[in-house]
Design a protein around this motif. Structure first.
Motif, PDB file in Angstrom:
ATOM      1  N   ARG A   1       4.048   8.796   3.108  1.00 39.01           N
ATOM      2  CA  ARG A   1       3.608   7.405   3.193  1.00 39.01           C
ATOM      3  C   ARG A   1       4.784   6.448   3.384  1.00 39.01           C
ATOM      4  O   ARG A   1       4.692   5.473   4.138  1.00 39.01           O
TER       5      ARG A   1
ATOM      6  N   ASP B   1      -1.830  16.847   8.516  1.00 40.02           N
ATOM      7  CA  ASP B   1      -2.907  16.230   9.304  1.00 40.02           C
ATOM      8  C   ASP B   1      -2.337  15.560  10.547  1.00 40.02           C
ATOM      9  O   ASP B   1      -2.890  15.665  11.640  1.00 40.02           O
TER      10      ASP B   1
ATOM     11  N   PRO C   1      -4.182  11.680   6.241  1.00 38.51           N
ATOM     12  CA  PRO C   1      -3.598  11.472   4.901  1.00 38.51           C
ATOM     13  C   PRO C   1      -2.306  12.236   4.641  1.00 38.51           C
ATOM     14  O   PRO C   1      -1.551  11.853   3.751  1.00 38.51           O
ATOM     15  N   THR C   2      -2.063  13.324   5.383  1.00 45.34           N
ATOM     16  CA  THR C   2      -0.868  14.119   5.097  1.00 45.34           C
ATOM     17  C   THR C   2      -0.075  14.399   6.368  1.00 45.34           C
ATOM     18  O   THR C   2      -0.574  14.224   7.480  1.00 45.34           O
TER      19      THR C   2
ATOM     20  N   VAL D   1      -3.446   6.201   7.189  1.00 48.88           N
ATOM     21  CA  VAL D   1      -3.434   7.197   6.108  1.00 48.88           C
ATOM     22  C   VAL D   1      -4.845   7.619   5.711  1.00 48.88           C
ATOM     23  O   VAL D   1      -5.041   8.700   5.150  1.00 48.88           O
ATOM     24  N   THR D   2      -5.816   6.773   5.995  1.00 46.85           N
ATOM     25  CA  THR D   2      -7.206   7.194   5.772  1.00 46.85           C
ATOM     26  C   THR D   2      -7.582   8.293   6.751  1.00 46.85           C
ATOM     27  O   THR D   2      -8.187   9.306   6.380  1.00 46.85           O
ATOM     28  N   GLN D   3      -7.165   8.102   7.996  1.00 47.46           N
ATOM     29  CA  GLN D   3      -7.486   9.056   9.052  1.00 47.46           C
ATOM     30  C   GLN D   3      -6.631  10.321   8.956  1.00 47.46           C
ATOM     31  O   GLN D   3      -7.132  11.427   9.148  1.00 47.46           O
TER      32      GLN D   3
ATOM     33  N   GLN E   1      -3.170   1.319   6.319  1.00 46.01           N
ATOM     34  CA  GLN E   1      -4.378   1.772   5.601  1.00 46.01           C
ATOM     35  C   GLN E   1      -5.231   2.663   6.489  1.00 46.01           C
ATOM     36  O   GLN E   1      -5.697   3.720   6.080  1.00 46.01           O
ATOM     37  N   ARG E   2      -5.455   2.194   7.716  1.00 43.26           N
ATOM     38  CA  ARG E   2      -6.292   2.941   8.647  1.00 43.26           C
ATOM     39  C   ARG E   2      -5.674   4.308   8.948  1.00 43.26           C
ATOM     40  O   ARG E   2      -6.357   5.329   8.994  1.00 43.26           O
TER      41      ARG E   2
ATOM     42  N   PRO F   1       0.804  -1.233   0.000  1.00 45.76           N
ATOM     43  CA  PRO F   1       0.000   0.000   0.000  1.00 45.76           C
ATOM     44  C   PRO F   1       0.837   1.284   0.000  1.00 45.76           C
ATOM     45  O   PRO F   1       0.387   2.299  -0.537  1.00 45.76           O
ATOM     46  N   TRP F   2       2.018   1.256   0.575  1.00 42.50           N
ATOM     47  CA  TRP F   2       2.829   2.482   0.627  1.00 42.50           C
ATOM     48  C   TRP F   2       3.592   2.711  -0.677  1.00 42.50           C
ATOM     49  O   TRP F   2       4.313   3.692  -0.808  1.00 42.50           O
TER      50      TRP F   2
ATOM     51  N   ASP G   1      -2.721  -3.411   7.523  1.00 45.46           N
ATOM     52  CA  ASP G   1      -4.014  -2.878   7.966  1.00 45.46           C
ATOM     53  C   ASP G   1      -3.866  -1.579   8.748  1.00 45.46           C
ATOM     54  O   ASP G   1      -4.659  -0.646   8.584  1.00 45.46           O
TER      55      ASP G   1
END
Length: 348
Positions: free
Chosen positions: A30, A62, A58-59, A54-56, A51-52, A21-22, A48
DNA sequence: AACTCGGGGCA
DNA sequence: TGCCCAGAGTT
């Protein structure tokens, strides 16, 4: 292209991992996050969480805005939580000192909390294609086998040697792919147990494979200092120079063997001795240490001379007065047998 | 340059 | 339970 990189990249193009994913997109943020999560943690576990996360968040901005509690919550279950605090602090530091971005300068990057030499190299190579070597557990395993290097990789001299080799093997092109490739090789083929040497693109160059050393390399970490336990051994002897032996219980070390009665301290020892025979005070013999695989046992022998030949207790299944001849026929722990032999010799 | 920290997962 | 895992920080 270095002699190692060429066959390695050819293998990577066909058999490497291209769907982590990265890797999509392979941004500095990432890659950084993945590298921190992957410190001392397996890929399958990390996916997992990544994913969680970077969804929460993303940058980098953030992440910097988030509470430490929120970061720790996203880390919960991943372990080694200092990594999460370092990550958050590093993000804040980037906002303050690096215009809200991860620096591209090696020293500035490695100065951030949680980023050492290997992680800094991995980020610069994977995110920006810069030529820096990495040296993680995978690369250490590949290089120790490839070059037949003995000694635990945690030792300074060994690690220094490995960094030099890692630097020499690093090509001047395709840095992101090469960095991923050598880690993939270590993770999927050059595994600690049962490496798949038949599928390895480096087999013909590998010292460990040629000399059948793949099982021995890398040299395992030396087992850390084992604890020392203490015991007093009661050497009760009567006028006929017989010694009281006691059969050990079914549990623990030396189970079922004949040995000497034991005590934890002097008070306990005298009490036990008086229950077993008519004795006065004890003579302290020279203490010695017996080494087991998992602990050292300091044995302090105490010699009690029975005042009379009279016995307080008769021989039974678990207690027996024995002369030197009888003892040779019984199963005794080696250090106890030696102690008895030495005692008789010095008295004879 | 050696030591400590650290938690999940697996043999 | 002991050991390993995409190491880093501290003394």
């Amino acid at each position: 292209m270095t002699p190692l990189a060429e066959p390695l990249l050819a293998w990577f193009d066909r058999h490497g991992r291209h769907d982590l994913p990265w890797q999509h997109p392979r941004s500095a943020y990432r890659v950084w996050l993945s590298e921190i999560m992957l410190q001392q943690t397996r890929v399958e576990t990390v996916i997992d969480y990544f994913q969680r996360f970077v969804t929460q968040l993303p940058t980098l901005a953030d992440l910097a805005r988030a509470d430490e509690d929120e970061v720790l919550a996203l880390w919960s279950g991943l372990g080694y939580y200092r990594r999460a605090r370092f990550l958050h602090r590093a993000a804040l530091q980037c906002m303050r000192e690096h215009d809200g971005e991860l620096p591209r300068d090696f020293d500035a990057l490695a100065a951030l909390p949680g980023i050492g030499r290997s992680t800094a190299g991995a980020i610069l190579a994977q995110a920006h294609g810069l030529r820096f070597p990495i040296l993680d557990g995978n690369v250490k395993r590949v290089l120790t086998r490839l070059h037949g290097i003995h000694g635990h990789p945690g030792q300074r001299v060994v690690e220094k040697q490995l960094w030099t080799l890692a630097e020499q093997h690093t090509p001047h092109e395709r840095l992101a792919d090469y960095t991923q490739a050598i880690m993939d090789l270590g993770a999927t083929l050059c595994t600690r147990s049962r490496p798949r040497c038949d599928d390895c693109p480096l087999q013909s160059r590998c010292v460990a494979h040629a000399e059948d050393l793949t099982d021995a390399l890398p040299t395992p970490k030396p087992s850390r200092a084992i604890p020392t336990r203490h015991t007093l051994m009661l050497l009760l002897r009567d006028h006929e120079r017989r010694v009281l032996l006691q059969r050990r219980g079914p549990e623990g070390v030396w189970s079922g063997l004949w040995s000497l009665p034991e005590a934890e301290n002097e008070t306990d020892a005298l009490q036990k001795a008086k229950r077993l025979a008519e004795v006065d005070d004890a003579q302290t013999l020279t203490a010695f240490i017996h080494v087991f695989s998992h602990y050292r046992l300091e044995i302090r022998p105490l010699l009690f001379e029975a005042a009379t030949a009279a016995k307080r207790i008769a021989d039974n299944d678990d207690l027996r007065w024995c002369d030197p001849t009888q003892i040779q026929t019984l199963g005794l722990p080696a250090p106890v047998r030696k102690l008895l032999n030495d005692t008789w010799e010095s008295d004879a």
